[in-house]
Scaffold this motif. Sequence first.
Motif, mmCIF file in Angstrom:
data_model
loop_
_atom_site.group_PDB
_atom_site.id
_atom_site.type_symbol
_atom_site.label_atom_id
_atom_site.label_comp_id
_atom_site.label_asym_id
_atom_site.label_seq_id
_atom_site.Cartn_x
_atom_site.Cartn_y
_atom_site.Cartn_z
ATOM 1 N N ALA A 1 0.945 -1.314 0.141
ATOM 2 C CA ALA A 1 -0.028 0.026 -0.038
ATOM 3 C C ALA A 1 0.897 1.268 -0.018
ATOM 4 O O ALA A 1 1.835 1.333 0.749
ATOM 5 N N ASP A 2 0.639 2.123 -0.869
ATOM 6 C CA ASP A 2 1.060 3.545 -0.733
ATOM 7 C C ASP A 2 0.494 4.379 0.361
ATOM 8 O O ASP A 2 -0.340 4.800 -0.173
ATOM 9 N N LEU A 3 1.146 4.476 1.492
ATOM 10 C CA LEU A 3 0.372 5.167 2.497
ATOM 11 C C LEU A 3 1.135 6.741 2.281
ATOM 12 O O LEU A 3 1.956 7.299 1.775
ATOM 13 N N LEU A 4 0.453 7.502 3.148
ATOM 14 C CA LEU A 4 0.698 9.064 3.206
ATOM 15 C C LEU A 4 2.245 9.166 3.275
ATOM 16 O O LEU A 4 3.159 8.594 3.983
ATOM 17 N N GLY A 5 2.778 9.772 2.198
ATOM 18 C CA GLY A 5 4.401 10.412 2.321
ATOM 19 C C GLY A 5 5.167 9.156 1.717
ATOM 20 O O GLY A 5 6.398 9.102 1.913
ATOM 21 N N LEU A 40 1.732 9.017 11.340
ATOM 22 C CA LEU A 40 1.590 7.696 11.501
ATOM 23 C C LEU A 40 0.397 7.218 11.699
ATOM 24 O O LEU A 40 -0.210 5.940 11.294
ATOM 25 N N VAL A 41 -0.390 7.975 12.538
ATOM 26 C CA VAL A 41 -1.846 7.852 12.625
ATOM 27 C C VAL A 41 -2.611 7.858 11.092
ATOM 28 O O VAL A 41 -3.375 6.880 11.064
ATOM 29 N N LYS A 42 -2.374 8.674 10.623
ATOM 30 C CA LYS A 42 -3.102 8.766 9.083
ATOM 31 C C LYS A 42 -2.549 7.591 8.416
ATOM 32 O O LYS A 42 -3.420 6.915 7.613
ATOM 33 N N GLN A 43 -1.396 6.979 8.535
ATOM 34 C CA GLN A 43 -0.914 6.085 7.738
ATOM 35 C C GLN A 43 -1.547 4.628 8.306
ATOM 36 O O GLN A 43 -1.947 3.754 7.479
ATOM 37 N N THR A 44 -1.877 4.456 9.457
ATOM 38 C CA THR A 44 -2.577 3.416 10.032
ATOM 39 C C THR A 44 -4.126 3.378 9.735
ATOM 40 O O THR A 44 -4.676 2.639 9.200
ATOM 41 N N GLN A 45 -4.834 4.649 9.488
ATOM 42 C CA GLN A 45 -6.029 4.629 8.934
ATOM 43 C C GLN A 45 -6.056 4.251 7.487
ATOM 44 O O GLN A 45 -7.122 3.584 7.241
ATOM 45 N N GLN A 46 -5.044 4.561 6.557
ATOM 46 C CA GLN A 46 -5.039 4.187 5.509
ATOM 47 C C GLN A 46 -4.909 2.898 5.320
ATOM 48 O O GLN A 46 -5.547 2.123 4.401
ATOM 49 N N MET A 47 -4.028 2.290 6.036
ATOM 50 C CA MET A 47 -3.730 0.860 5.975
ATOM 51 C C MET A 47 -5.094 -0.004 6.490
ATOM 52 O O MET A 47 -5.433 -0.892 5.893
ATOM 53 N N LEU A 48 -5.850 0.583 7.452
ATOM 54 C CA LEU A 48 -7.035 -0.148 7.701
ATOM 55 C C LEU A 48 -7.993 -0.052 6.784
ATOM 56 O O LEU A 48 -8.840 -1.084 6.493
ATOM 57 N N CYS A 49 -8.030 1.175 5.871
ATOM 58 C CA CYS A 49 -8.950 1.261 4.876
ATOM 59 C C CYS A 49 -8.627 0.000 3.677
ATOM 60 O O CYS A 49 -9.492 -0.709 3.264
ATOM 61 N N ALA A 50 -7.293 -0.141 3.456
ATOM 62 C CA ALA A 50 -6.882 -0.812 2.466
ATOM 63 C C ALA A 50 -7.041 -2.728 3.093
ATOM 64 O O ALA A 50 -7.591 -3.340 2.145
ATOM 65 N N ILE A 51 -6.983 -2.811 4.172
ATOM 66 C CA ILE A 51 -7.504 -4.121 4.751
ATOM 67 C C ILE A 51 -8.826 -4.331 4.754
ATOM 68 O O ILE A 51 -9.259 -5.375 4.173
ATOM 69 N N ALA A 52 -9.868 -3.391 5.027
ATOM 70 C CA ALA A 52 -11.138 -3.338 4.880
ATOM 71 C C ALA A 52 -11.708 -3.746 3.465
ATOM 72 O O ALA A 52 -12.359 -4.548 3.301
#
Length: 159
Positions: A1-5, A40-52
């Motif tokens: 996943a390409d997360l923030l930054g 890091l919290v924004k990246q975690t949110q993005q990762m959770l969206c990808a997982i879902a």
Amino acid sequence: ADLLGQGEFNATDDVLTVQRLIGDTRSYSAFTFGYNRPALVKQTQQMLCAIAYLRDANPEVRLSIVAEGIDCISAVASAAIAGDTVDSVELSTGGLRLSDAEKYGDHLFLPGAAKYFDLPGLASLRAPHPMKIREESDQSMDLVKRVYAAAGASEALDF
């Protein structure tokens, strides 16, 4: 996943090394993190969206997260939240710790995280689900081992 930054969708070729801070000469951490989430919290949110998304699109496929270095933080945090939605997690931490952040503008700065057991604390929240951790000693991951043992899941943790 390409997360923030990160990755090809990063607006610049620069790797994320600092937080976006409020442009005020009197700025301090409460001005920024009292209203905005750390990177890091924004990246975690993005990762959770990808997982879902992946779980919804392919419910029968095993979902694994593999991360190294700084990516371990958002990976283990999202895997802990996702629980059994993620089948396995493998981290190569390189000894990274959130307490390595030298100032609040550092990309590793996550309010309270270093105080509350740092990366091992985040990793322990993954119990009792399967997880492999590389580039760490038994001593540095003692908290994780104890939490997995208390959850009756010592066999789900691999070093």
